[in-house]
Design a protein around this motif. Structure first.
Motif, mmCIF file in Angstrom:
data_model
loop_
_atom_site.group_PDB
_atom_site.id
_atom_site.type_symbol
_atom_site.label_atom_id
_atom_site.label_comp_id
_atom_site.label_asym_id
_atom_site.label_seq_id
_atom_site.Cartn_x
_atom_site.Cartn_y
_atom_site.Cartn_z
ATOM 1 N N GLU A 1 0.822 -1.200 0.000
ATOM 2 C CA GLU A 1 0.000 0.000 0.000
ATOM 3 C C GLU A 1 0.862 1.258 0.000
ATOM 4 N N ALA A 2 0.657 2.095 -1.015
ATOM 5 C CA ALA A 2 1.452 3.319 -1.154
ATOM 6 C C ALA A 2 0.735 4.260 -2.097
ATOM 7 N N PRO A 3 0.917 5.574 -1.914
ATOM 8 C CA PRO A 3 0.267 6.524 -2.814
ATOM 9 C C PRO A 3 0.928 6.536 -4.184
ATOM 10 N N PHE A 4 0.147 6.900 -5.204
ATOM 11 C CA PHE A 4 0.735 7.175 -6.505
ATOM 12 C C PHE A 4 1.604 8.429 -6.400
ATOM 13 N N THR A 5 2.587 8.531 -7.271
ATOM 14 C CA THR A 5 3.518 9.662 -7.238
ATOM 15 C C THR A 5 3.665 10.250 -8.635
ATOM 16 N N SER A 6 4.309 11.401 -8.694
ATOM 17 C CA SER A 6 4.671 11.968 -9.987
ATOM 18 C C SER A 6 5.753 11.098 -10.628
ATOM 19 N N ALA A 7 5.922 11.246 -11.923
ATOM 20 C CA ALA A 7 6.899 10.434 -12.649
ATOM 21 C C ALA A 7 8.310 10.827 -12.250
ATOM 22 N N PRO A 8 9.215 9.864 -12.144
ATOM 23 C CA PRO A 8 10.619 10.205 -11.871
ATOM 24 C C PRO A 8 11.221 10.944 -13.053
#
Length: 610
Positions: free
Chosen positions: A225-232
């Motif tokens: 379980e983890a939030p989505f993030t911006s692209a690296p």
């Protein structure tokens, strides 16, 4: 003894039922406690709420009627609450049940299908498994109420004592919906194992947490379980930005850009302001933009939708605790967070947190529609509705330009809670969800389809107003499905669960609704005595063009397939049916030897066979 309910699996002797349901795993608790067995015998549809088991391997269902359409190639993933009890201990709400993912893979080219299912190994599920391993091997009491190793939004940990729950936060059950994303980009992200990197990504969604990634073939957790993030960005030293809220189960995907729009619950007892987080992701699941937006009170927003240019949701006065003083019963272990929510949309609404509230807190609260720009997520209109609205699921929304004016008519269609006194008895609905084994058939609440019409002044003034509602003629339904592939045209059809006959207790039919002319809706389609339905899963023909017999063919909005998972109460097993979504004729029926739970929501991945 001569009742139609007196035959079948659940009316065998107790010893026979329990012998057939005995699980090899101590943590599965398949055998029903005495009280629940009596309740299922009274209303056999309740048998589908019984705990399911992990599949050890994919199984091939037996095709008993017709064949799989040749262009149907791909996999439905369906999320559900796989158990709402642990032994004799019933969890506090249907939405607190442990997530269970089912995959239905179809290959119409060879007329093959496979079914696979497994509990989602969340942190709370694994904790319960570990605790259950310490049970006495001789403890076979079917009525045993084991302590819980987790807490839910409506469920206390342990045996429910206050001191077992001090400071405990609800844990994500991962049980509500599904999101497919493309295979991961070659961006240096090593969060997925190599065995999953050439497959589409599968996520389990739930309001009360972040997405959990699963291998679509094995259903093992591959991304905790983890939030989505911006692209690296290799060319930038900036760190990735994460979604700053929970991630709702109900996302909408733009048919032109494939960008994903969602919202998330913000729990911040230190702030006096109640807010919702608006989220926009790229088609690959990377965060493009997010924006916090104030709402008039602390509430639970389940669904949102998009139109051509707008992103919107209803704000319903099902109100939760916000101030620290209101949260004391929860923090001190006296109450669950969910139990502090209360319907305040009608005169005389009881107030579960009134001891910490002002004298005016029993006054009814207004319902609103909040409308945002899809472009920048800014709030453009906050529209007060003159009556209380209670809604879980939105059907669709459409912007109708007014000729010679900058005004917009916004038409939003919803599955609205249908009750007479009060008009939206949300407290009663939530009480029914707290124990699905005990709801009397004649009292069960359902939804009706309603169209809401709003006038939006698109001149920068922010002026908008409610105009009217239109009853669309379906009074006992839920889980509306539409053709989401189309562009900017006004939709005509939705497919829903429905009731057929007098007081069946649970949905036992599906129906195609003509939302323009209700008289042209299909009859309710049922599947035999003692058979009940999960939500319809609609798949438009456009999604299957790679496997069509004719290329470049234009399809009508209602052309495609409806897939329904059935519960056969007389055999305590499930079937899968495929219907022609235009004519509603049955094309294929497949039988399983086990039962699957009533599900919440599913999504299709074309071309991928799990």
């Amino acid at each position: 003894a001569n009742s139609s309910k007196s035959k079948g699996f659940w009316h065998q002797p107790n010893s026979v039922i329990r012998s057939r349901l005995k699980s090899k795993s101590k943590s599965q608790y398949q055998q029903p406690p005495d009280e629940i067995l009596a309740q299922i015998r009274e209303e056999p549809y309740r048998g589908a709420f019984e705990p399911v088991e992990d599949f050890s391997h994919p199984i091939t269902p037996k095709i008993t009627q017709g064949s799989i359409p040749k262009d149907l190639v791909g996999t439905f993933a369906i999320n559900s609450a796989g158990r709402i009890r642990v032994g004799g201990r019933i969890l506090g709400h249907w939405f607190d049940g442990d997530g269970y993912m089912t995959t239905l893979s179809f290959d119409g080219r060879s007329n093959d299908a496979s079914v696979f299912g497994k509990f989602i190994r969340t942190g709370r599920f694994k904790a319960q498994e570990e605790q259950d391993k310490r049970r006495d091997d001789d403890d076979d009491d079917v009525n045993y109420e084991p302590p819980l190793a987790f807490s839910g939004a409506w469920t206390k940990a342990g045996t429910g004592k206050w001191y077992e729950n001090i400071g405990k936060s609800p844990q994500n059950p991962a049980n509500t919906a599904v999101m497919w994303l493309p295979s991961p980009l070659d961006d240096g992200d090593d969060s997925l194992p190599s065995s999953s990197r050439n497959k589409p990504r599968l996520f389990a969604l739930c309001e009360g947490g972040h997405p959990i990634g699963l291998d679509p073939s094995t259903l093992e957790v591959v991304r905790e379980e983890a939030p989505f993030t911006s692209a690296p960005s290799p060319s930038s030293s900036k760190s990735k930005v994460a979604v700053s809220s929970y991630f709702s189960a109900h996302f909408a995907q733009d048919p032109h850009t494939n960008n994903i729009f969602n919202h998330g619950y913000i729990l911040d007892p230190l702030s006096s302001i109640s807010s919702i987080n608006l989220i926009k992701l790229s088609p690959d699941g990377y965060l493009l933009e997010q924006k916090s937006s104030q709402v008039p009170y602390e509430t639970f927003i389940h669904d949102a939708t998009i139109s051509q240019n707008l992103f919107m949701y209803f704000i319903c006065p099902y109100v939760g605790a916000k101030a620290m003083a209101e949260l004391v019963p929860f923090i001190s272990g006296q109450a669950t967070l969910g139990s502090l929510m209360n319907w305040k949309g009608d005169e005389g609404s009881s107030n579960s947190i009134s001891s910490n509230s002002s004298d005016n807190d029993d006054a009814p609260l207004k319902s609103y529609l909040h409308v945002h720009s899809k472009d920048n997520l800014n709030l453009k209109w906050s529209i007060e509705i003159p009556h209380a609205v209670s809604v879980y699921h939105i059907v669709d929304a459409y912007e109708e330009d007014q000729i010679g004016s900058s005004d917009i008519l916004l038409k939003v269609r919803i599955a609205e809670l249908n009750s007479d006194n009060p008009p939206a008895d949300r407290n009663k609905l939530e009480k029914q969800f707290s124990n699905q084994y005990a709801v009397p058939s004649e009292e069960r609440l359902h939804a009706k389809l309603t169209e809401y019409v709003f006038l939006l002044r698109d001149d920068g003034s922010g002026e908008g107003k409610f105009l009217s509602t239109r009853d669309m003629g379906s009074y006992a339904c839920e889980y509306p499905e539409t053709n989401r592939v189309g562009g900017d045209k006004r939709l005509q059809y939705t497919w829903v669960n429905a009731l057929d006959g007098d007081s069946p207790g649970w949905f036992n039919a599906v129906q195609k609704i003509d939302m323009v002319n209700g008289e042209l809706s299909s009859p309710t389609i049922s599947f035999g005595k003692g058979t009940y339905c999960g939500p319809p899963l609609f798949l438009p023909k456009e999604r299957l063009s790679d496997y069509a017999t004719e290329s470049n063919q234009q399809y009508e909005e209602d052309e495609g397939y409806v897939i329904v998972v059935l519960y056969r109460s007389e055999s305590h097993s499930s079937s899968v049916v495929i219907l022609d979504s235009s004519s509603m004729e049955t094309l294929c029926t497949m039988e399983l030897v086990c039962h699957l739970p009533y599900s919440f929501h599913g999504e299709f991945q074309e071309g991928f066979l799990a």
